[in-house]
Design a protein around this motif. Structure first.
Motif, PDB file in Angstrom:
ATOM      1  N   GLU A  11      -8.065  14.729  -6.993  1.00 36.18           N
ATOM      2  CA  GLU A  11      -8.541  15.181  -5.675  1.00 36.18           C
ATOM      3  C   GLU A  11      -8.367  14.083  -4.639  1.00 36.18           C
ATOM      4  O   GLU A  11      -7.909  14.326  -3.522  1.00 36.18           O
ATOM      5  N   VAL A  12      -8.744  12.865  -5.028  1.00 37.98           N
ATOM      6  CA  VAL A  12      -8.653  11.748  -4.091  1.00 37.98           C
ATOM      7  C   VAL A  12      -7.185  11.480  -3.752  1.00 37.98           C
ATOM      8  O   VAL A  12      -6.813  11.315  -2.586  1.00 37.98           O
ATOM      9  N   MET A  13      -6.338  11.512  -4.788  1.00 37.67           N
ATOM     10  CA  MET A  13      -4.910  11.308  -4.559  1.00 37.67           C
ATOM     11  C   MET A  13      -4.377  12.378  -3.605  1.00 37.67           C
ATOM     12  O   MET A  13      -3.626  12.089  -2.668  1.00 37.67           O
ATOM     13  N   GLU A  14      -4.802  13.613  -3.826  1.00 38.58           N
ATOM     14  CA  GLU A  14      -4.377  14.713  -2.958  1.00 38.58           C
ATOM     15  C   GLU A  14      -4.821  14.466  -1.520  1.00 38.58           C
ATOM     16  O   GLU A  14      -4.053  14.627  -0.578  1.00 38.58           O
ATOM     17  N   GLY A  15      -6.066  14.036  -1.385  1.00 37.18           N
ATOM     18  CA  GLY A  15      -6.610  13.767  -0.062  1.00 37.18           C
ATOM     19  C   GLY A  15      -5.790  12.738   0.698  1.00 37.18           C
ATOM     20  O   GLY A  15      -5.501  12.915   1.887  1.00 37.18           O
ATOM     21  N   PHE A  16      -5.391  11.682  -0.014  1.00 40.48           N
ATOM     22  CA  PHE A  16      -4.619  10.631   0.652  1.00 40.48           C
ATOM     23  C   PHE A  16      -3.181  11.080   0.921  1.00 40.48           C
ATOM     24  O   PHE A  16      -2.670  10.909   2.016  1.00 40.48           O
ATOM     25  N   VAL A  25     -10.731  10.493   8.705  1.00 43.10           N
ATOM     26  CA  VAL A  25     -11.174   9.142   9.071  1.00 43.10           C
ATOM     27  C   VAL A  25     -10.874   8.885  10.548  1.00 43.10           C
ATOM     28  O   VAL A  25     -11.718   8.375  11.292  1.00 43.10           O
ATOM     29  N   LEU A  26      -9.688   9.291  10.994  1.00 42.79           N
ATOM     30  CA  LEU A  26      -9.319   9.087  12.395  1.00 42.79           C
ATOM     31  C   LEU A  26     -10.247   9.861  13.326  1.00 42.79           C
ATOM     32  O   LEU A  26     -10.722   9.326  14.335  1.00 42.79           O
ATOM     33  N   VAL A  27     -10.510  11.122  12.969  1.00 44.25           N
ATOM     34  CA  VAL A  27     -11.375  11.940  13.815  1.00 44.25           C
ATOM     35  C   VAL A  27     -12.770  11.319  13.916  1.00 44.25           C
ATOM     36  O   VAL A  27     -13.332  11.163  15.003  1.00 44.25           O
ATOM     37  N   PHE A  28     -13.298  10.905  12.746  1.00 42.30           N
ATOM     38  CA  PHE A  28     -14.653  10.347  12.757  1.00 42.30           C
ATOM     39  C   PHE A  28     -14.685   8.980  13.446  1.00 42.30           C
ATOM     40  O   PHE A  28     -15.662   8.646  14.112  1.00 42.30           O
ATOM     41  N   ALA A  29     -13.611   8.207  13.298  1.00 43.03           N
ATOM     42  CA  ALA A  29     -13.547   6.922  14.003  1.00 43.03           C
ATOM     43  C   ALA A  29     -13.517   7.179  15.508  1.00 43.03           C
ATOM     44  O   ALA A  29     -14.165   6.454  16.286  1.00 43.03           O
ATOM     45  N   ALA A 110     -16.026  20.840 -14.744  1.00 43.37           N
ATOM     46  CA  ALA A 110     -15.440  19.622 -14.187  1.00 43.37           C
ATOM     47  C   ALA A 110     -14.725  19.911 -12.871  1.00 43.37           C
ATOM     48  O   ALA A 110     -14.765  19.106 -11.945  1.00 43.37           O
ATOM     49  N   VAL A 111     -14.079  21.080 -12.788  1.00 42.30           N
ATOM     50  CA  VAL A 111     -13.375  21.444 -11.554  1.00 42.30           C
ATOM     51  C   VAL A 111     -14.359  21.485 -10.392  1.00 42.30           C
ATOM     52  O   VAL A 111     -14.155  20.848  -9.350  1.00 42.30           O
ATOM     53  N   ILE A 112     -15.445  22.233 -10.587  1.00 42.65           N
ATOM     54  CA  ILE A 112     -16.415  22.407  -9.507  1.00 42.65           C
ATOM     55  C   ILE A 112     -17.082  21.081  -9.150  1.00 42.65           C
ATOM     56  O   ILE A 112     -17.169  20.704  -7.981  1.00 42.65           O
ATOM     57  N   LEU A 113     -17.522  20.359 -10.183  1.00 42.43           N
ATOM     58  CA  LEU A 113     -18.236  19.110  -9.908  1.00 42.43           C
ATOM     59  C   LEU A 113     -17.339  18.068  -9.249  1.00 42.43           C
ATOM     60  O   LEU A 113     -17.759  17.385  -8.318  1.00 42.43           O
ATOM     61  N   SER A 114     -16.099  17.969  -9.702  1.00 45.38           N
ATOM     62  CA  SER A 114     -15.233  16.946  -9.110  1.00 45.38           C
ATOM     63  C   SER A 114     -14.876  17.313  -7.676  1.00 45.38           C
ATOM     64  O   SER A 114     -14.786  16.438  -6.812  1.00 45.38           O
ATOM     65  N   LYS A 115     -14.705  18.594  -7.414  1.00 49.26           N
ATOM     66  CA  LYS A 115     -14.397  19.002  -6.048  1.00 49.26           C
ATOM     67  C   LYS A 115     -15.591  18.714  -5.125  1.00 49.26           C
ATOM     68  O   LYS A 115     -15.422  18.259  -3.993  1.00 49.26           O
ATOM     69  N   TYR A 116     -16.776  18.979  -5.631  1.00 50.60           N
ATOM     70  CA  TYR A 116     -17.974  18.718  -4.805  1.00 50.60           C
ATOM     71  C   TYR A 116     -18.135  17.215  -4.575  1.00 50.60           C
ATOM     72  O   TYR A 116     -18.381  16.773  -3.451  1.00 50.60           O
ATOM     73  N   THR A 117     -17.968  16.451  -5.648  1.00 51.92           N
ATOM     74  CA  THR A 117     -18.072  14.996  -5.518  1.00 51.92           C
ATOM     75  C   THR A 117     -17.082  14.478  -4.479  1.00 51.92           C
ATOM     76  O   THR A 117     -17.424  13.662  -3.626  1.00 51.92           O
ATOM     77  N   TYR A 118     -15.861  14.980  -4.575  1.00 49.24           N
ATOM     78  CA  TYR A 118     -14.819  14.533  -3.651  1.00 49.24           C
ATOM     79  C   TYR A 118     -15.218  14.829  -2.203  1.00 49.24           C
ATOM     80  O   TYR A 118     -15.125  13.966  -1.330  1.00 49.24           O
ATOM     81  N   MET A 119     -15.702  16.035  -1.961  1.00 53.79           N
ATOM     82  CA  MET A 119     -16.072  16.412  -0.592  1.00 53.79           C
ATOM     83  C   MET A 119     -17.217  15.535  -0.079  1.00 53.79           C
ATOM     84  O   MET A 119     -17.182  15.039   1.051  1.00 53.79           O
ATOM     85  N   VAL A 120     -18.236  15.354  -0.937  1.00 49.44           N
ATOM     86  CA  VAL A 120     -19.381  14.537  -0.526  1.00 49.44           C
ATOM     87  C   VAL A 120     -18.939  13.097  -0.277  1.00 49.44           C
ATOM     88  O   VAL A 120     -19.370  12.454   0.690  1.00 49.44           O
ATOM     89  N   LEU A 121     -18.036  12.632  -1.136  1.00 52.18           N
ATOM     90  CA  LEU A 121     -17.532  11.263  -1.007  1.00 52.18           C
ATOM     91  C   LEU A 121     -16.840  11.060   0.345  1.00 52.18           C
ATOM     92  O   LEU A 121     -17.128  10.096   1.074  1.00 52.18           O
ATOM     93  N   ILE A 122     -15.943  11.972   0.663  1.00 48.31           N
ATOM     94  CA  ILE A 122     -15.189  11.830   1.915  1.00 48.31           C
ATOM     95  C   ILE A 122     -16.135  11.947   3.115  1.00 48.31           C
ATOM     96  O   ILE A 122     -16.049  11.189   4.081  1.00 48.31           O
ATOM     97  N   TRP A 123     -17.046  12.899   3.037  1.00 49.72           N
ATOM     98  CA  TRP A 123     -18.037  13.090   4.107  1.00 49.72           C
ATOM     99  C   TRP A 123     -18.850  11.807   4.305  1.00 49.72           C
ATOM    100  O   TRP A 123     -19.059  11.347   5.424  1.00 49.72           O
ATOM    101  N   THR A 124     -19.292  11.215   3.201  1.00 46.56           N
ATOM    102  CA  THR A 124     -20.092   9.996   3.274  1.00 46.56           C
ATOM    103  C   THR A 124     -19.299   8.856   3.916  1.00 46.56           C
ATOM    104  O   THR A 124     -19.788   8.178   4.822  1.00 46.56           O
TER     105      THR A 124
END
Lengths: 253, 305
Positions: A11-16, A25-29, A110-124
């Motif tokens: 998920e993180v790799m996909e995000g990047f 990151v740009l929008v929030f910055a 694992a699919v659901i939890l990792s996707k949620y973790t990823y979203m919360v991580l990026i949001w944080t």
């Protein structure tokens, strides 16, 4: 656990690699820079626009900068997050990329939890970046101003985002397609807006976490008054994520 | 031993019945051609085997273990290639295989060796591009590599060749033929020439059931419609031979198409003897005299109509 980490890494790799993280990151910055700037510049701009008559505005202060910050994040920020993550499950299901993984024995939990973790991580991360920029800029522009309960107020906003993400995840497992998911998430915010009309419910409404942030800074709203909202948002988030897992385990793909 | 066993499987979508009591057995180490028209339920059957769809009724056994809907343990025996495989476009082939490795639980050493072997097998070893830039055929080949990653005992391919150009199709069939000894292959298709080329078992799915199944040779033998094709140099020869044949043999049926005769008889063996001696009597030599072999296409059309 290994499935969860492997998929989170993906998920993180996909995000990047799909530039989603970069965009967010740009929008929030940008929000981080704009909030103090708008607060500082508004009186100057108004003066320049209305030369013939004088508008007496109070001298901008740190509180104005934070007002902008909370307004921007609670509205535009959340909208950006929801739109960027709206297709987190729908695109994988409609393109069929997940089928391959699931037939390899990838656990659906694992699919659901990792996707949620990823979203919360990026949001944080995004919220933190935005907060640090605004904080640095505000203390540079108004070094003498002090606000109260700042960290708690930001925490409330963060928790509200986490709560919205759990609704997003739940919607994504419930309905097919990105539009349905966005519609449901938007709808739930509207519902919270409507019930916030009743003063009796205000105390429990998770929406309060994103609407009384400035009052918290000015101490016109008590920290303890938000405890119920925090509890409700936290419990509902857990319920939504758990229900998503249960639904997804039984979903026909 | 049967690697895949399906017992009276029923599945309907709303009011539309797709599978109506499907029974199917796939013996180990075979290449099983699963043939049927578009929309006959091939993909549905495969998805039920993989636990992606819930059957209304019936049981599925993979390597003797019962498969269940949802997360099913039996998937560890299976490699699956979907009809249009889609991968994460932002990854490179080896990265994708690494992700698959982490999910199937192979160790790092096993994978880097096996991953390279597989990419060599499917001819993608030197490709460092991201998957997003792959052609359909390349994705199909990567699909086979990822399906074979965990050394599955059963490889399920859903119409692996239907969207490919002739060269791509040949490549895929060659790969499937190459893995034949190592794993059992079930592959669905509606291209009959592919079946004849690599399958040793065939099943035709029609109206939710297997209308035909067995080895290719068995099926052909059981559907051999006693008959001969006789070809003559001229139409006159054919006509006079046909007349004579009808006169001598009462129980035959002769169709003439210019210089070619198709002779059908209930007692093929006896009719054959008679037809050959008739050549001597009439003092004609045919260009060709052959036993009619049923074609898979003919069988398919016959079964499906």
């Amino acid at each position: 656990m290994s499935h969860y980490l492997a998929f989170l890494k993906k998920e993180v790799m996909e995000g990047f690699r799909t530039y989603k993280v970069l965009i967010m990151v740009l929008v929030f910055a940008a929000f981080g820079i704009l909030s103090p700037l708008t607060a500082k510049m508004t009186p100057v701009l108004l003066d320049a626009l209305a030369e013939e008559f004088t508008i007496s505005l109070p001298e901008p202060a740190a509180i104005d900068s934070w007002t902008q910050f909370f307004k921007n994040i609670a509205q535009m920020g959340i909208i950006v997050v929801v739109i960027v993550f709206g297709g987190i499950l729908a695109t994988e299901l409609s393109r069929g990329t997940l089928i391959n993984m699931l037939t390899k024995g990838l656990s659906r939990v694992a699919v659901i939890l990792s996707k949620y973790t990823y979203m919360v991580l990026i949001w944080t991360v995004c919220l933190l970046i935005c907060f640090i920029i605004t904080f640095a800029y505000t203390s540079y522009l108004w070094p003498n101003d002090e606000v109260r309960n700042l960290v708690f107020s930001v925490f409330c906003l963060w928790l509200f985002g986490v709560f919205i993400l759990s609704i997003l995840l739940f919607s994504a497992t419930l309905v097919r397609g990105m539009s349905g998911c966005l519609l449901m998430t938007g709808g739930s915010i509207v519902v919270m807006l409507i019930i916030s009309i009743w003063p009796a419910v205000e105390k429990y409404n998770p929406l309060s976490l994103a609407s009384f942030n400035v009052q918290l800074l000015m101490d016109t709203y008590k920290v303890t008054d938000l405890f119920w909202s925090i509890g409700v948002a936290a419990v509902l988030s857990v319920i939504f994520v758990t229900t998503s897992i249960i639904l997804f385990r039984k979903k026909q793909l | 031993m049967n690697i895949l066993e399906i017992k009276s499987l029923y599945k309907s979508f709303g009011k539309h019945d797709v599978l109506t009591g499907l029974d199917m057995q796939v013996p180990e180490h075979s290449v099983y051609g699963f043939v049927g028209q578009n929309g006959s339920g091939k993909t549905t059957t495969m998805k039920i085997v993989l636990g992606l769809l819930r059957a209304n009724q019936g049981e599925v056994y993979v390597c003797g273990e019962k498969a269940s809907y949802g997360e099913t343990k039996t998937n560890r025996h299976i490699g699956f290639l979907p009809d249009v495989p889609e991968f994460y476009n932002f990854m490179r082939p080896m990265e994708y295989l690494s992700l698959c490795r982490e999910i199937t639980g192979l160790t790092n050493k096993q994978i880097s060796k096996r991953g390279e072997d597989l990419l060599t097998l499917v001819g993608l070893a030197d490709d460092k591009r991201k998957i997003g830039g792959f052609s359909r055929g390349m994705k199909q080949r990567l699909g086979i590599a990822q399906a074979l990653l965990n050394n599955p005992r059963l490889l399920i391919c859903d119409e692996p060749t239907s969207a490919l150009d002739p060269i791509g199709r040949k490549e895929i069939l060659d790969i499937l033929a190459a893995v034949k000894g190592r794993t059992t292959v079930v592959f669905s298709t509606h291209v009959l020439s592919d079946v004849e080329r690599i399958c040793d078992q065939v099943a035709v799915l029609h109206q939710g059931k297997l209308a035909l199944s067995g080895t290719l040779a068995e099926i052909k033998a059981s559907h051999r419609q006693g008959g001969y094709i006789i070809e003559f140099a001229t139409i006159e020869e054919a006509t006079s031979y046909a007349k004579a044949a009808l006169l001598h043999l009462k129980t035959i049926n002769v169709e003439q198409d210019k210089g070619t005769l198709i002779v059908k008889a209930s007692d093929t063996r006896h009719a054959g003897d008679q037809l050959i001696s008739l050549f001597a009597n009439l003092q004609t030599v045919p260009l060709k005299f052959e036993v009619m072999e049923p074609t898979l296409e003919g069988l398919f059309t016959e079964v499906v109509q």
